[in-house]
Write an enzyme that holds these catalytic residues in place. Sequence first.
Site, PDB file in Angstrom:
ATOM      1  N   HIS B  14       0.715  -3.243 -47.751  1.00 46.79           N
ATOM      2  CA  HIS B  14       0.680  -2.391 -48.944  1.00 46.79           C
ATOM      3  C   HIS B  14       0.175  -3.219 -50.114  1.00 46.79           C
ATOM      4  CE1 HIS B  14       2.976   0.916 -47.072  1.00 46.79           C
ATOM      5  NE2 HIS B  14       3.554  -0.057 -46.397  1.00 46.79           N
ATOM      6  N   LYS B  95      -3.071   7.312 -41.375  1.00 39.77           N
ATOM      7  CA  LYS B  95      -1.655   6.970 -41.327  1.00 39.77           C
ATOM      8  C   LYS B  95      -0.803   8.216 -41.486  1.00 39.77           C
ATOM      9  CE  LYS B  95       2.134   4.393 -41.657  1.00 39.77           C
ATOM     10  NZ  LYS B  95       2.525   3.516 -42.767  1.00 39.77           N
ATOM     11  N   HIS B 132       4.055   6.103 -38.616  1.00 39.72           N
ATOM     12  CA  HIS B 132       5.383   5.657 -39.068  1.00 39.72           C
ATOM     13  C   HIS B 132       6.359   6.421 -38.178  1.00 39.72           C
ATOM     14  CE1 HIS B 132       8.420   4.505 -42.298  1.00 39.72           C
ATOM     15  NE2 HIS B 132       9.103   5.201 -41.399  1.00 39.72           N
ATOM     16  N   HIS B 172       5.533  -0.959 -37.241  1.00 42.94           N
ATOM     17  CA  HIS B 172       6.797  -1.655 -37.568  1.00 42.94           C
ATOM     18  C   HIS B 172       7.970  -1.236 -36.679  1.00 42.94           C
ATOM     19  CE1 HIS B 172       7.216   2.057 -39.816  1.00 42.94           C
ATOM     20  NE2 HIS B 172       6.439   1.653 -40.810  1.00 42.94           N
TER      21      HIS B 172
END
Lengths: 367, 367
Positions: B14, B95, B132, B172
Amino acid sequence: MQLTIDSPADFHVHLRQGPMCALVTPLVRKGGFRLAYVMPNLQPPITTTARALEYKAELQRLEPRVEFLMTLYLSPDLTPEEVRKAKSAGIVGVKSYPRGVTTNSDGGIESYEAYYPVFAVMEEVGMVLNLHGEVPSDSSANISVLNAEPAFLPWLHRIHAQFPKLRIVLEHATTRAAVEAVRKCGNTVACTITAHHLALTVDDWAGQSLHFCKPVAKMPDDRAALQEVIKEGHPRFFLGSDSAPHPSSSKTQSTPDKGCAAGLYTSATLLPLVAHLLESFDALDKLEGFVCTFGRRFYQFPSERMRVGAIGGGVTLQKLEKTEGTGDVWRGDGDAPAGYLPRVYGKGAEAIIPFWAGRWIGWQILA
Amino acid sequence: MQLTIDSPADFHVHLRQGPMCALVTPLVRKGGFRLAYVMPNLQPPITTTARALEYKAELQRLEPRVEFLMTLYLSPDLTPEEVRKAKSAGIVGVKSYPRGVTTNSDGGIESYEAYYPVFAVMEEVGMVLNLHGEVPSDSSANISVLNAEPAFLPWLHRIHAQFPKLRIVLEHATTRAAVEAVRKCGNTVACTITAHHLALTVDDWAGQSLHFCKPVAKMPDDRAALQEVIKEGHPRFFLGSDSAPHPSSSKTQSTPDKGCAAGLYTSATLLPLVAHLLESFDALDKLEGFVCTFGRRFYQFPSERMRVGAIGGGVTLQKLEKTEGTGDVWRGDGDAPAGYLPRVYGKGAEAIIPFWAGRWIGWQILA
């Protein structure tokens, strides 16, 4: 609506020392409570009868209208003789904390066997054992704050099996596993539940240190188990607030070297808060059992009303309705309007931010 | 000891906007990295090719020695036509965030079916889908931040089954369940792992907002799963730091109305930090695969060395040994000595406290 209940008792509260003690002790009564079961984790901890009585006198001086029940801190220094002495002096229980009380160890968990001679005398004379039911975190055993309570429960069963007449309280249960474990035990094992664990889940303290306490709040299903057992009116589950005041800066400010303190302060508005929470899951009819009857019976400290069978007395709550313009949170200075929780207690370095500061709860105690 | 590795690539970072962007963008290179895969969650999010190219130009102006790969933010506004346009303009991925992207819903989880026409074109033209991988918390379904990732995994499998040639990255990962899910997928599915999730567990962020990020760090066994798959050298698991700078006050100060920001800043010392972490679980020999080779191969952005087969180049790390007097944490002002992480970046309101501020890690990049 008004609701009058018999004399409320908080079977787990931290009243601290010094200026903090002077601030919070009178607020027990203000929060609607007539009895406070006082934790011994002062600095240094209360390990002798003499110190417990001295502390009790100080609390009574600060608030003569509350009955304070005292406890000792379990440590290797506590002898069977001291237990007998404590019992004679009116001390009610012995509190076991998960760390710093170890003499022998068993797979990373404290071994309680070293305390069995003390427990035997407690059972004999009728003192209560209060268990902080968590094992220490241990990465090698995959134990964290999330499963520290379930991992402790085998100890509860083991101690109960060894001392079936010893009254044991599993303090501040936070998991369905703990509720089920206590259910399975005999009538000498009870369980306290805090107000805040009826409200919070892990999402609430993730990133919000003002909601951080130990044991940490767990999953929604765990919270549901706490609510369900209260709604059921189970007589071995009752209120112990674990109200734990901290100076506001230690709750709101982290540094790389130090996180925030664990503990939430609820004592000063405890009865309205508990009424609000029980109402939220349709258990308001269990309020008196949860905050008065069940705990007092287990501890054998009946209220005046329970002793003489009188009608009347007790504490009256007034339900307040939201009107147009009543917000969910009050953000002003000075005293909060009726129905809202205050935003702060005390001033300066010792000021305390209570749980749910400023929230509308819609209940107040009638003077 | 010195260690030279091929040109490091951070596949999840980011870089923000305004003064924060100006501060952190040059620090990507300072942290040892030559390629940055840039997240599109600006305010407003990057949803068009034109805006992505404009942002890329700004980043390149701030740090011409880093290759910036750009992404779009998945939303109902993203059309198949815009995907084709983006691909032609060199934009690499799309994303998907768990909230605010919903059009249809299915049991509280976003339905991705609405995006299948977009995914079909992405598969056709070769764009990457970055997930995500968490569902929103939902008390009624017992979903919290702790199980939001495992609850998402059926979506990963469903999308992968529907679009087997679409390259997907589960971003992540924090759980053993996620690692196992990605393992089971075909070669078009990969997974990024952050530096901080190799270090933290839930105990570290309980009460310490400076360790709070999303997804939250989980149990010790989950951390072990992340470490194991790196140690194994699995080619579909590679570094994406999710480095996310926040002004220090938003990381250190809670109020009753607002908790702390989620996100940890690691970019400025990323390569020494990752070397330290991999060394801690005996995986230093996998450093080059984890920070360069595997990600670049999956994304089809080989380094100069991979393209021409040249020997040399790359980035050199120096291992520093602790000597007497080297503490675990450096607490001074000004620049930290070699081998320690800095305590702060920037000044005033925009200052950033990095992950593990001041900690000894024992590695530095040679100029």
